[in-house]
Write a protein that holds these residues in place. Structure first.
Motif, PDB file in Angstrom:
ATOM      1  N   ARG B  20      16.627  -5.433 -35.070  1.00 12.56           N
ATOM      2  CA  ARG B  20      15.730  -4.292 -35.254  1.00 12.56           C
ATOM      3  C   ARG B  20      14.753  -4.591 -36.374  1.00 12.56           C
ATOM      4  NH1 ARG B  20      19.961   0.516 -35.440  1.00 12.56           N
ATOM      5  NH2 ARG B  20      20.968   0.146 -33.438  1.00 12.56           N
ATOM      6  N   LEU B  74      10.410   5.802 -35.185  1.00 12.08           N
ATOM      7  CA  LEU B  74      10.492   4.681 -34.251  1.00 12.08           C
ATOM      8  C   LEU B  74       9.230   3.833 -34.225  1.00 12.08           C
ATOM      9  CD1 LEU B  74      12.036   6.203 -31.016  1.00 12.08           C
ATOM     10  CD2 LEU B  74      12.974   4.404 -32.472  1.00 12.08           C
ATOM     11  N   SER B 193       7.100  -0.627 -24.381  1.00 11.85           N
ATOM     12  CA  SER B 193       7.510   0.010 -25.623  1.00 11.85           C
ATOM     13  C   SER B 193       7.168  -0.928 -26.762  1.00 11.85           C
ATOM     14  CB  SER B 193       9.017   0.246 -25.599  1.00 11.85           C
ATOM     15  OG  SER B 193       9.490   0.450 -26.914  1.00 11.85           O
ATOM     16  N   SER B 195       9.112  -1.644 -29.000  1.00 10.21           N
ATOM     17  CA  SER B 195      10.280  -2.472 -29.291  1.00 10.21           C
ATOM     18  C   SER B 195      10.307  -3.735 -28.423  1.00 10.21           C
ATOM     19  CB  SER B 195      11.577  -1.671 -29.148  1.00 10.21           C
ATOM     20  OG  SER B 195      11.674  -1.117 -27.871  1.00 10.21           O
ATOM     21  N   THR B 499       5.057   8.046 -27.472  1.00  8.36           N
ATOM     22  CA  THR B 499       5.857   8.698 -28.497  1.00  8.36           C
ATOM     23  C   THR B 499       5.152   9.959 -29.010  1.00  8.36           C
ATOM     24  OG1 THR B 499       6.716   6.542 -29.113  1.00  8.36           O
ATOM     25  CG2 THR B 499       7.043   8.340 -30.685  1.00  8.36           C
ATOM     26  N   THR B 573      11.812  11.505 -36.337  1.00  7.71           N
ATOM     27  CA  THR B 573      11.045  10.489 -35.602  1.00  7.71           C
ATOM     28  C   THR B 573      10.324  11.123 -34.425  1.00  7.71           C
ATOM     29  OG1 THR B 573      11.143   8.424 -34.327  1.00  7.71           O
ATOM     30  CG2 THR B 573      13.033   9.902 -34.125  1.00  7.71           C
ATOM     31  N   ASN B 588      12.493   4.908 -23.461  1.00 10.43           N
ATOM     32  CA  ASN B 588      11.843   3.808 -24.175  1.00 10.43           C
ATOM     33  C   ASN B 588      10.859   3.055 -23.290  1.00 10.43           C
ATOM     34  OD1 ASN B 588      11.458   2.374 -26.533  1.00 10.43           O
ATOM     35  ND2 ASN B 588      13.055   0.879 -26.077  1.00 10.43           N
ATOM     36  N   ALA B 819      15.615   2.736 -30.897  1.00  7.98           N
ATOM     37  CA  ALA B 819      14.963   3.436 -29.794  1.00  7.98           C
ATOM     38  C   ALA B 819      16.021   4.066 -28.877  1.00  7.98           C
ATOM     39  CB  ALA B 819      14.107   2.446 -29.015  1.00  7.98           C
ATOM     40  N   GLU B 822      18.503   1.989 -27.153  1.00  8.25           N
ATOM     41  CA  GLU B 822      19.210   1.060 -28.032  1.00  8.25           C
ATOM     42  C   GLU B 822      20.274   1.803 -28.824  1.00  8.25           C
ATOM     43  OE1 GLU B 822      15.782  -0.111 -30.201  1.00  8.25           O
ATOM     44  OE2 GLU B 822      15.311  -1.770 -28.867  1.00  8.25           O
TER      45      GLU B 822
END
Ligand code: SF4
Lengths: 152, 826
Positions: B20, B74, B193, B195, B499, B573, B588, B819, B822
């Motif tokens: 992360r 996030l 995303s 991420s 988001t 978040t 996500n 996220a 996750e």
């Protein structure tokens, strides 16, 4: 065999269509999308004329002056403003539809003749012509409410 | 403390693939204020680009005194970029704000009260409605308002007035993102995303100078690059950007040739078998036409057209074709250039051909420019219908009619909603006589500025401008309405990767300024817009009512907000939509299951021919039988309409700099940012400058067929034959609406032309010539630590911020948030 009549007519019609697109592009330069797209489609028509040449060489072609009557500049009306844009596009639409149907009919003949080369040339060009008709329709539908309801 | 003007991206917190992204909390308070002095911290997110970094506003004695990144968010894991740090609060709290409405009297704008100002608007609106009907009204809004405000506008325009003429400046920044996703996937909606950056093995940035446009996202990339097993980077950009400098392959394509390159990259995938036949068969339609369209584009032909090395084309394709997890991002280099939608669809196609979409590290981010662009696209105050609905689907219109309590025919759906460029054309022709501009500045930001100014000053155009400041555009207005800014009002907005953040009210607006939502609701009340049952069309009392109404509008749609609430959004978040009963913590990534919203009933659009923009229409769309499969759509490349020639030998491209946003109305009022890039310039390559006998800082005239700018020259790292100008620099500091004798706005030169599908203006391809006006009196006012850096670094003093640009950074202060998929959030 009367295919040469149609090949002549089609080639001539594509030439007229190219020239019609150019007339509209020049006449409506203040509508940038119309100008750009008409110029692009005119060059497509040029390519169609050239692509037909091997077929004309094979089957022959009879001269035709029919499509000239359908040229966009042949109709008398004002050439600028929202209404004129609509009318001009509609004129081109008429000619493009004529070209579209002519490709279809020549395609039918090609199928009957089992001429694969002819069929291939036709399939691609007919698809492009259909997009041309589609673009004209799209653009006219967009322009019509404003031109017919509110424009001065 | 870090000088975040000199060190734009701040301290590295390296991390490895699959870890992360570490937290780093960035904090900037007004001089002399410490965290202990702060009365309250109010949760929000930054609205100075599309990244949407979560932050808290520091409030002391009823005033904003700084910001701090939210470690738990996030999006940014605590970080902020220079614009967020310096401009988010200083850019709105200053003495220049409009505090009372203005109306035009005897040619001048004079202060008045709200009743008088709104009275004038309503009087003109009613008169025009009676005489000419709703098609006489146009709305040009923003990418910077809140979701609730767009939805109110959409209902007023579509159900109250019944005009199709509504668009936003999102047309200039993000229309192609939406269009390309509608064409490929059937609907708007970001597949990827952020991420995915943490997970990917390769990253492609297509016309996306991320280092300057979304600085915090770029920090995430830099942190991956600094860690073990960094992603391989490929950059497509005519400039030597920071991204290009970090890239393994940099394809500096000639502006206007993106599609040729993309067709070549797709062809390489086919040629080397880097495709997933099974995925293609199960999850896509159209592969045959795609294959034949790209067939002619060998690397050599690409090289010839784009001006790049064929070996680089091969290497780039190989990286795409052979990397296990690959992420692509796309932005203005594609969106504002020729054949924008077709080029962006080819990015989607690359991923679809390999089945690399919607799983960790395999993503597409069709980026947005502005912070709330996504909401305008969802809510439909632009050229879309609310809730990603399809104007060609009568069922969808019926749904909206039921939500709004009006007859379906009230809602214009006979043609696509009118795009911005066409709205201005109708104003030019006089068929739109009432134009309401909110939170944007078309006098500077739209192409061909001289023409736009002429339209705005037309006698017969009644112009309403709603803004924080007296912008160039506001100076043309008949009525100016003072709006409340970010931090002075409440509302939600959604960033690039879906988001959603709630931005709470921190302080009172200055003087009599009102929130945009209040202004729209007031207009609706005064116009007495009603539902068919006689109740008021908009009976909301505030933003939360609007949000609830919006949730109903999204129920069952891809952008489903029904699982969200203001309360939930206060949980530390932002939360990515869709968020509903099925996905209570948000989602996500989209499309990991390979099912796309291309079913007839779900599709937001039936699509277009990418070359001409002809609509596909319901019949042909049905015949396509996509039914949940993605659509592989190609188009043939054709050259840009305006090419360099003897008279105008250079290709001209416009863009942004890291220190400014939009037309600088906020960023120029933050002294740290303004000092770093105080005024306009133009960039040229070393060989071109040598050939023309020009040097760093020389004053030059750059002219196109449409206009000119006169600005200092930066001899820098652009592609030879190409020049670049930042688009931020209008005339408001000189109290003018136009150039006078010193034109600086990049759009003086650009052309009125747009992409046939997305209708996004082509701002990155124009032909210009350059001549010297005067010798240099010092270096150009361009930054040295961005893509604008000078070729000769010793000739220019390095950009630095000084004491008031010092920012506190706290790396790894807490554990990073996770996220939804996750294991994050409950
Ligand atoms: S990256 Fe964008 S959202 Fe984040 S702080 Fe910078 S300007 Fe604001």
């Amino acid at each position: 065999m009367k295919l040469p009549v149609y090949l002549g007519m089609l080639q001539r019609a594509e030439q007229e269509l190219a020239s019609s697109f150019r007339t509209v592009a020049d006449g409506h330069g203040d509508e940038p999308d119309v100008r750009a797209t008409c110029e692009l489609l005119a060059s497509q028509c040029d390519e169609h004329v050239a692509a037909m040449q091997p077929l004309v060489d094979r089957y022959g072609s009879e001269p035709s002056d029919e499509p000239e009557r359908l040229h966009a500049a042949a109709l008398p009306h004002p050439r600028s403003g929202p209404l004129a844009l609509l009318r001009d596009l509609q004129d081109v639409h008429l000619l493009a539809s004529f070209v579209d149907m002519t490709w279809t009919l020549v395609g039918q003949a090609a199928a009957a003749l089992r001429d694969e080369e002819l069929q291939q040339v036709i399939a691609d060009r007919e698809a492009e012509t259909q997009v041309q008709v589609g673009w004209l329709t799209t653009r006219m539908k967009q322009a019509a409410p404003q031109a017919l309801v509110v424009a001065g | 403390m870090v000088d975040r003007i000199a060190d734009i991206w701040g301290t590295r917190t390296a991390f490895a693939r699959g870890e992360r992204w570490p937290v780093r909390v960035d904090l900037r308070l007004a001089d002399g204020v410490t965290e202990a002095d702060v009365d309250r911290w109010v949760a929000s997110a930054c609205v100075l680009c599309s990244n949407g970094c979560g932050l808290e506003i520091a409030v002391k004695d009823g005033e904003m005194v700084g910001v701090r990144g939210r470690a738990t968010d996030l999006v940014n894991h605590g970080r902020l970029g220079p614009k967020g740090l310096f401009a988010s609060w200083q850019g709105v709290r200053n003495g220049d704000r409009l505090t009372r409405p203005l109306v035009r009297m005897g040619g001048a704008l004079v202060e008045t009260d709200w009743d008088t100002a709104m009275g004038r608007i309503v009087e003109r609106s009613r008169k025009l409605l009676a005489e000419k009907g709703p098609l006489s009204h146009g709305f040009y809004t923003s990418g910077q308002l809140f979701l609730e405000e767009y939805y109110a506008q959409a209902i007023i325009g579509k159900a109250g007035l019944g005009t199709p003429h509504m668009d936003g400046n999102t047309r200039l920044c993000t229309a192609t993102a939406a269009a390309s996703m509608k064409e490929s996937f059937g609907s708007d909606g970001q597949p990827g995303s952020y991420s995915d950056i943490d997970e990917c093995d390769a990253m492609f940035l297509f016309g996306h100078n991320m280092a300057e446009t979304q600085t915090v996202l770029w920090m995430r990339v830099l942190d991956r690059l600094a860690g073990p097993n960094p992603p391989r980077l490929v950059c497509v950009d005519p400039r030597e950007t920071e991204v290009a400098r970090h890239a393994e392959v940099h394809l500096a394509v000639r502006p206007g040739t993106n599609l040729a390159l993309m067709n070549g990259l797709v062809r390489e995938l086919f040629a080397h078998g880097w495709i997933d036949e099974e995925y293609i068969a199960a999850h896509t339609v159209g592969v045959g036409e795609l294959r034949s369209t790209v067939a002619p584009w060998t690397p050599e032909r690409v090289a010839d057209t784009c001006g790049v090395d064929p070996a680089d084309v091969r290497r780039a394709a190989e990286i795409f074709g052979t990397s296990d997890r690959v992420l692509s991002t796309v932005l203005q280099g594609f969106y504002q250039s020729s054949q924008a939608t077709a080029s962006s669809c080819q990015v989607n196609n690359l991923h679809l051909l390999r089945g690399r979409i919607g799983t960790p590290g395999n993503g597409i981010l069709q980026m947005n420019g502005q912070p709330t662009a996504q909401n305008n696209r969802e809510a439909g105050a632009d050229g879309d219908l609310s809730g990603f609905r399809n104007w060609e689907n009568p069922e969808h219109i019926q749904e909206l009619a039921e939500l709004w309590g009006v007859h379906p025919d009230t809602i214009p759906h006979w043609a696509p909603p009118t795009h911005a460029m066409q709205i201005f054309r109708y104003c030019e022709q006089g068929s739109i006589e009432f134009l309401w501009v909110s939170a944007t500045n078309p006098a500077v930001s739209m192409p061909q500025a001289p023409r736009i100014r002429k339209i705005l000053e037309k006698e017969d155009l009644f112009l309403v401008v709603q803004d924080l400041y007296l912008t160039e555009t506001a100076r043309y207005a008949d009525v100016v309405l003072p709006a409340a800014a970010w931090g002075e009002k409440q509302g939600t907005f959604t960033n690039v990767n879906r988001t959603v953040h709630l931005s709470d009210k921190a302080v009172e607006p200055p003087g009599e300024a009102r929130s945009d939502l209040d202004i729209f609701l007031d207009y609706a009340r005064r116009m007495d817009f009603r539902r068919d049952d006689g109740r008021p069309l908009l009976d909301w009392t505030g933003p939360e009512d609007a949000f609830r109404a919006w949730q109903e509008c999204t129920r069952g749609r891809l952008c489903d907000y029904t699982g969200l609430s203001y309360e939930k959004l206060r949980g530390g978040t932002g939360i990515p939509w869709p968020c509903n009963d099925e996905h209570p913590d948000g989602t996500n990534r989209l499309y990991g299951d390979g099912i796309f919203p291309t079913e007839y009933d779900r599709a937001e659009s039936f699509g277009h021919d990418l070359l001409t923009g002809a609509t596909v229409g319901p019949l042909k769309f049905r015949a396509l039988q996509a039914n949940g499969r993605a659509i592989l759509k190609p188009a043939a490349y054709h050259p840009a309409t305006e090419a360099p020639d003897d008279e105008y030998p250079f290709l001209y491209s416009t863009g942004r700099t890291v220190f400014h946003f939009h037309t600088r109305t906020k960023t120029a009022r933050a002294k740290q940012l303004n000092r770093a890039a105080p005024s306009a310039w133009v960039e040229m390559s070393v060989p071109d400058a040598e050939r023309l006998g020009l040097g760093e800082g020389d004053l030059v005239r750059v002219a196109s067929r449409r206009g000119e700018i006169v600005v200092p020259l930066r001899v820098g790292d652009v592609r030879p034959g190409t020049v670049f100008a930042p688009f931020h620099y209008g005339y408001w500091e000189q109290d003018r609406s136009g150039p006078g004798d010193r034109p600086t706005a990049a759009n003086e030169l650009t052309e009125t032309e747009w992409d046939p599908v997305s209708k996004q203006p082509i701002l990155k391809v124009a032909a210009v010539r350059i001549e010297k006006v005067a010798d240099s009196v010092g270096p150009a006012p361009a930054p040295t630590n961005t893509a604008s850096r000078p070729a000769d670094a010793s000739a220019v003093r390095p950009t630095a911020g000084g004491p008031d640009a010092e920012v506190e950074e706290r790396p790894r202060e807490t554990e990073p948030p996770a996220a939804p998929d996750e294991g994050g959030r409950r």
